[in-house]
Design an enzyme around this catalytic site. Structure first.
Site, PDB file in Angstrom:
ATOM      1  N   SER A 102      36.911  38.559  43.312  1.00 30.93           N
ATOM      2  CA  SER A 102      38.139  38.604  42.521  1.00 30.93           C
ATOM      3  C   SER A 102      38.855  37.252  42.461  1.00 30.93           C
ATOM      4  CB  SER A 102      39.042  39.695  43.078  1.00 30.93           C
ATOM      5  OG  SER A 102      40.107  39.978  42.228  1.00 30.93           O
ATOM      6  N   ASP A 241      42.216  36.655  36.387  1.00 24.80           N
ATOM      7  CA  ASP A 241      41.626  36.178  37.632  1.00 24.80           C
ATOM      8  C   ASP A 241      40.109  36.156  37.481  1.00 24.80           C
ATOM      9  OD1 ASP A 241      41.192  38.920  37.647  1.00 24.80           O
ATOM     10  OD2 ASP A 241      41.488  39.128  39.806  1.00 24.80           O
ATOM     11  N   ASP A 243      37.584  37.947  38.200  1.00 24.43           N
ATOM     12  CA  ASP A 243      36.778  39.079  37.717  1.00 24.43           C
ATOM     13  C   ASP A 243      37.469  39.871  36.611  1.00 24.43           C
ATOM     14  OD1 ASP A 243      38.686  40.308  39.359  1.00 24.43           O
ATOM     15  OD2 ASP A 243      37.310  41.893  39.972  1.00 24.43           O
ATOM     16  N   ASP A 245      40.255  41.682  36.342  1.00 31.01           N
ATOM     17  CA  ASP A 245      41.028  42.915  36.462  1.00 31.01           C
ATOM     18  C   ASP A 245      42.521  42.658  36.634  1.00 31.01           C
ATOM     19  OD1 ASP A 245      40.992  42.029  39.076  1.00 31.01           O
ATOM     20  OD2 ASP A 245      40.124  43.855  39.929  1.00 31.01           O
TER      21      ASP A 245
END
Length: 449
Positions: A102, A241, A243, A245
């Site tokens: 992440s 960010d 990834d 999400d």
């Protein structure tokens, strides 16, 4: 419930090369997950990753373990976490797996799992996987081994899905938008979504090299985005960010717009359109200003533990539809099953377009209280929160704030840090009090080390 060895608040995460993010452990994890997840009949896993260099190694190890357990893997390549959740639902796969840490630096990585419904795995399934890891690895007979394939049209499918959450009667023509993809998984997705809806897009953070993910860019560092928004005289900026999400936004004046403000905008827009179902869910970290602003409209507000999985659990418990963390995880259950930065950003832009208002006009109704968050990095396995001195100073700070503020100390589920949060009416006082607690945590950690 068993004490957790590996799973944290968001899957399994750590530094690459150190347990548990090692090739041998990840191989065993793939096998254990395959044994537990092979219950629905498809025997197929959708696997995506972000742009970290270690993703190549980890996806190979995971796939080998899954194949040994008899499950076949379909690779999407670099793909946002919410995209893998969506594709898992679409293909009715046994599960989705995302290789990502992440917002962490490139030298960290992790494994996230999604159920057949595109939701984070419930605790009991993670417990079952952990129990299986402790068993000897076995291998299916050759005729029952899993296979590997590559999903060719994953990006296109997800782009269309995102666009489908934007009102069909609206478009983004006339809007200039700066998008920071954090050199992460949205680099080849987000610019296309917003361009195809009509916006003029300036994209930054779209040249991943395996080691620059989240580096001085993206949702955790918006300074570059703020400069670009002002330089380009753009209407709005969006930062994702690594990834995809999370989303943090920037208004045309360069001001940061966080997850609390984004939640407020979306909830108020749903209320305006008489589509709000119940109330809104935040977390223990959500600013009191959000709670007070929603209260003015009579909109119920509930707090969950920190972590988007707990926001989702609270939404399901209350049968509500909208929740968020102030870090930018925004869950919109009418649209999708997990936090999705692109889809959350689209809903804010929809509110801007339909009301002919700027971003700062939309969040003007929420006054965030001064809130200071200090991350205290810890030595391995220490827990200074149990220190008598830390507890004493924390209680002193709570007494000083009385009912005009809040204090929250917690160990991160994704990093080796203690997060010290203090909130109140006076910024100078809040900063000093947060530092007092942080200093006590550092001292207790040093003493334990």
């Amino acid at each position: 419930m068993r004490e957790r060895k590996y799973f944290g608040t968001d899957g399994i995460r750590g530094k690459v090369g150190k347990n548990p993010i090692t090739p041998d452990f990840i191989l065993k994890l793939g096998w254990a997950a395959g044994k537990v997840l092979s219950r629905h009949g498809s025997r197929k896993i959708i696997m995506g990753k972000d742009t970290r260099i270690s993703g190549y190694m980890l996806e190979s190890a995971l796939e080998a373990g899954l194949a040994a357990a008899g499950l076949s893997t379909s690779f999407t390549g670099p793909m946002p976490t919410p995209a893998v959740a969506y594709l898992t639902r679409t293909f009715r796969a046994e599960a989705g797996i995302v290789i990502s840490a992440s917002h962490n630096p490139f030298y960290d990585n992790g494994i996230k799992f999604f159920s057949i419904n595109g939701e984070k795995l419930p605790d009991y399934v993670e417990d079952a996987i952990e129990a299986e890891i402790d068993q000897p690895l076995t291998c299916m007979e050759s005729s029952k081994l899993g296979k590997a394939s590559r999903m060719i049209d994953a990006a296109g499918r997800y782009i269309e899905f995102c666009k489908g959450t934007f009102p069909s009667k609206l478009n983004l023509q006339g809007l200039k938008i700066v998008i920071d993809c954090a050199n992460g998984a949205t680099y080849h997705i987000a610019p296309n979504v917003f361009r195809e809806l009509g916006a003029t897009v300036i994209a930054i953070g779209i040249t991943p090299d395996g080691m620059n993910i989240n580096k001085n860019c993206g949702a955790t560092n918006i300074r570059q985005l703020q400069r670009w928004v002002l330089k380009e005289n753009a209407h709005v900026g969006l930062a994702f960010d690594g990834d995809g999400d999370r989303v943090i936004m920037v208004d045309h004046l360069g001001n940061k717009v966080d997850g609390d403000q984004i939640l407020y905008i979306i909830v108020c827009e749903e209320r305006r359109q008489s589509q709000l179902h119940g109330g809104a869910v935040g977390t223990l970290m959500s600013n009191m200003g959000l709670e007070l602003a929603l209260k003015k409209f009579g909109i119920p507000f509930a707090r969950a533990k920190v972590g988007d999985r707990y926001v989702l659990e609270k939404l399901q418990e209350l049968d509500w539809r909208i929740g968020a963390e102030n870090s930018g995880h925004v869950i919109l259950l009418e649209k999708t099953t997990t936090g999705d930065g692109i889809i959350a950003g689209l809903q804010v832009l929809s509110a801007m377009v339909s009301n002919h208002m700027s971003l700062c006009d939309l969040y003007r109704g929420i006054q965030l209280l001064p809130q200071v968050l200090i991350n205290v990095h810890l030595s391995e396995n220490n827990n200074p929160l149990e220190s008598t001195k830390v507890r004493k100073i924390t209680q002193q700070v709570k007494t000083e704030l009385a009912d005009r503020g809040r204090v929250l100390l917690r160990r991160s589920g994704t990093e080796t840090v203690v997060r010290v949060m203090v909130e109140g009416e006076n910024a100078q006082q809040v900063t000093a009090l947060a530092q007092r607690i942080a200093d006590a945590v550092k001292a207790a950690d040093a003493q334990d080390h």
